[in-house]
Design a protein around this motif. Structure first.
Motif, short mmCIF file in Angstrom:
data_model
loop_
_atom_site.label_atom_id
_atom_site.label_comp_id
_atom_site.label_asym_id
_atom_site.label_seq_id
_atom_site.Cartn_x
_atom_site.Cartn_y
_atom_site.Cartn_z
N ARG A 1 0.84 -1.20 0.00
CA ARG A 1 0.00 0.00 0.00
C ARG A 1 0.87 1.25 0.00
O ARG A 1 1.78 1.37 0.83
N VAL A 2 0.59 2.16 -0.93
CA VAL A 2 1.24 3.46 -0.94
C VAL A 2 0.46 4.36 0.01
O VAL A 2 -0.71 4.66 -0.20
N MET A 3 1.11 4.76 1.09
CA MET A 3 0.45 5.58 2.10
C MET A 3 0.37 7.04 1.63
O MET A 3 1.21 7.49 0.84
N PRO A 4 -0.62 7.80 2.11
CA PRO A 4 -0.64 9.23 1.79
C PRO A 4 0.65 9.90 2.24
O PRO A 4 1.18 9.61 3.32
N ALA A 5 1.18 10.77 1.40
CA ALA A 5 2.45 11.44 1.71
C ALA A 5 2.29 12.31 2.94
O ALA A 5 1.24 12.93 3.17
N ASP B 1 -5.87 -1.27 -6.12
CA ASP B 1 -6.41 0.08 -5.96
C ASP B 1 -5.59 0.92 -4.99
O ASP B 1 -5.72 2.14 -4.98
N ASN B 2 -4.73 0.30 -4.14
CA ASN B 2 -3.89 1.11 -3.24
C ASN B 2 -2.43 1.11 -3.67
O ASN B 2 -1.55 1.42 -2.88
N ASP B 3 -2.18 0.76 -4.95
CA ASP B 3 -0.81 0.77 -5.48
C ASP B 3 -0.43 2.12 -6.06
O ASP B 3 0.66 2.27 -6.63
N THR B 4 -1.30 3.10 -5.95
CA THR B 4 -1.00 4.43 -6.48
C THR B 4 -1.72 5.48 -5.66
O THR B 4 -2.74 5.20 -5.03
N ILE B 5 -1.16 6.69 -5.62
CA ILE B 5 -1.82 7.82 -4.97
C ILE B 5 -1.64 9.05 -5.84
O ILE B 5 -0.69 9.15 -6.63
N GLU B 6 -2.55 9.99 -5.68
CA GLU B 6 -2.44 11.32 -6.28
C GLU B 6 -2.81 12.33 -5.21
O GLU B 6 -3.88 12.24 -4.62
N GLN B 7 -1.90 13.26 -4.93
CA GLN B 7 -2.13 14.28 -3.91
C GLN B 7 -1.79 15.65 -4.47
O GLN B 7 -0.72 15.84 -5.06
N MET B 8 -2.70 16.60 -4.28
CA MET B 8 -2.43 17.98 -4.63
C MET B 8 -1.79 18.67 -3.44
O MET B 8 -2.27 18.53 -2.30
#
Length: 496
Positions: free
Chosen positions: A187-191, A269-276
């Motif tokens: 899982r890629v955690m939120p930065a 579905d948790n292998d990627t994240i996008e954060q602004m």
């Protein structure tokens, strides 16, 4: 023992065995998720799963809280199937995409308490099938509370462990819970933000050691490609990105951080994240220029900010933090023009000192220590924009500092010798919130070289001829050198 005594003893054994069997028999229907604090427009709901190998009919079954019970009607739930209990099924469908096989029951669901409550599932004879007591204070408001478990050969064994949903859309309505452990699950955690760095973490939530995988990170102009090492279950891999590699020197900009893992696993579905996120300037272009730590009865405690970028900024949602880690949010409207000042005050008393439109409020109000403190300005995501210590020794030798603000001499510098760059305000009102400081030099809005058009051409017939070059500098004297290069980097000429 006579026949009557023997019969009574056997009857007692049968009753005890029946009671033990009823207590130890596994529940067919299990409560797996509750959402007591959904966002605006989404109704509260409860999710259950049929863990038996055959369909279950909910004839007369009830869902209860600590006060009331509601009948569910006659509905059949297939083996392994989900059922969602909700007051308004149409309102739920407008917010959530519930998979088609999921059974949605619209019923007078008891109102779920926003703090602590209990949800029960009972048969028509009031036999308790399953229950959960939740505490929103131990979870996250606006995020559903999920029941965890382990996936083995297509069967989930649910446990008594609960936690907030880890899905990006805040819930796993009608789907496998995000905290159910699968064989392979990175899982890629939120930065997270650490002052001047962005920390990206990848954790192995699966049951098995994950092999090495490719990782791609994109943020603004930054492009990073690397290979993650093998990760044992429960282990984490971290990487830090310095904001100097992402931000710009002269202005604030919004960037989209994208992290992607190659070779999808059991939960892609948790292998990627996008954060602004909002990236501060690398150079000191947005600085704290004035602080009122000891206001008198006619004044307000305030912190003044200067905008040295070429663009108008909106500081609404930015935060100010003191040495005790207490943070205050800057409330909108918080517009600050290029070269302008904005006073962020504890209360509206600031209107007596600051020009209209040049002040705003913070909540909750900070209480700047009258003798020593450290004030940090942060972006909404938590990155440090400016940090300055407050020390009453920086004031001039006066009888009292009450009602006298501390002003910065040169807004566009960030020197560690704060005593030489700060001093007492000389304004008759005690400070200059929202306007140029009473001491020091007026700050430049833009410094450096600008040319138009860019790139340009030396051919007179070209639409990019001629080129206008302008230079602005923050200092009274300097030594400069101006050189011209081709677009491929080849040196052409030195103009001065």
């Amino acid at each position: 023992m006579n026949n009557r005594s023997h019969y009574i003893a056997r009857l007692h054994l049968v009753v005890i065995a029946a009671v033990l069997g009823a207590v130890q028999a596994p529940s067919q229907m299990v409560i797996t998720e509750v959402h007591p604090t959904p966002s605006s427009g989404e109704p509260e709901w409860v999710e259950c799963v049929n863990t038996s190998p055959r369909a279950v009919r909910l004839d007369g079954w009830m869902v209860c809280d600590n006060r009331t019970c509601t009948a569910l009607g006659s509905v059949s739930v297939p083996a392994g199937g989900f059922v969602v209990l909700v007051r308004d099924a149409e309102a739920l469908s407008e917010v959530r995409t519930v998979p088609p096989p999921v059974v949605v029951i619209e019923c007078a669901l008891p109102s779920l308490n926003n703090s602590v409550d209990r949800v029960e599932l009972r048969r028509i004879d009031s036999t308790l099938i399953d229950s959960v007591t939740y505490d929103v204070r131990r979870n996250i408001r606006g995020v559903s509370i999920e029941r965890c478990g382990t996936w083995t050969s297509g069967v989930v064994t649910y446990e008594h462990t609960w936690g907030p949903s880890m899905r990006r859309d805040s819930a796993s309505c009608g789907m496998l819970n995000s905290c159910v452990r699968l064989p392979m699950d990175l899982r890629v955690m939120p930065a997270t933000m650490q002052d001047t760095a962005i920390v990206i973490s990848v954790v192995n939530l699966g049951q098995q050691t994950s092999p090495s995988r490719q990782r791609s990170i994109d943020a603004g102009d930054l492009r990073l490609r690397d290979e993650m090492p093998e990760l044992e279950p429960g282990r984490m891999d971290e990487i830090r990105l310095d904001i100097r590699d992402i931000g710009r020197r002269d202005t604030v900009r919004s960037v989209i951080l994208t992290v992607t893992l190659g070779s999808p696993d059991d939960r892609p579905d948790n292998d990627t994240i996008e954060q602004m996120m909002l990236m501060p300037t690398i150079e000191p272009r947005i600085t704290i220029t004035e602080m009122m730590a000891e206001p008198d009865d006619r004044q307000s405690e305030y912190i003044e900010i200067w905008n040295g970028t070429p663009n108008t900024l909106d500081l609404g949602g930015w935060t100010l933090q003191d040495a005790s880690k207490k943070r205050a949010t800057i409330l909108p409207p918080a517009r600050i023009e290029s070269g302008g000042y904005l006073a962020v005050a504890a209360d509206t008393t600031i209107v007596r000192m600051a020009p209209a439109g040049q002040w705003t409020l913070m909540r909750p109000a900070l209480n700047i220590n009258a003798t020593t403190d450290t004030i940090t300005l942060r972006t909404p995501q938590g990155l440090v924009v400016d940090r300055v210590p407050y020390d009453d020794d920086a004031h001039v030798n006066i009888l009292t500092t009450r009602g006298i603000a501390l002003e910065r001499r040169i807004p566009w510098t960030s020197t560690p010798e704060q005593g030489a760059s700060w001093t007492s305000s000389t304004d008759m009102s005690g400070g200059t919130p929202g306007r140029a400081n009473s001491i020091g030099r007026p700050p430049p809005v833009i410094s450096g070289l600008r040319s138009w058009p860019d790139p340009c051409s030396a051919v007179q017939s070209s639409s990019r001829y001629p080129c206008l070059i302008s230079w602005q500098q923050p200092l009274e004297q300097c030594i400069g050198r101006l050189r011209v290069y081709r677009s491929d980097g080849v040196f052409v000429a030195e103009l001065l």
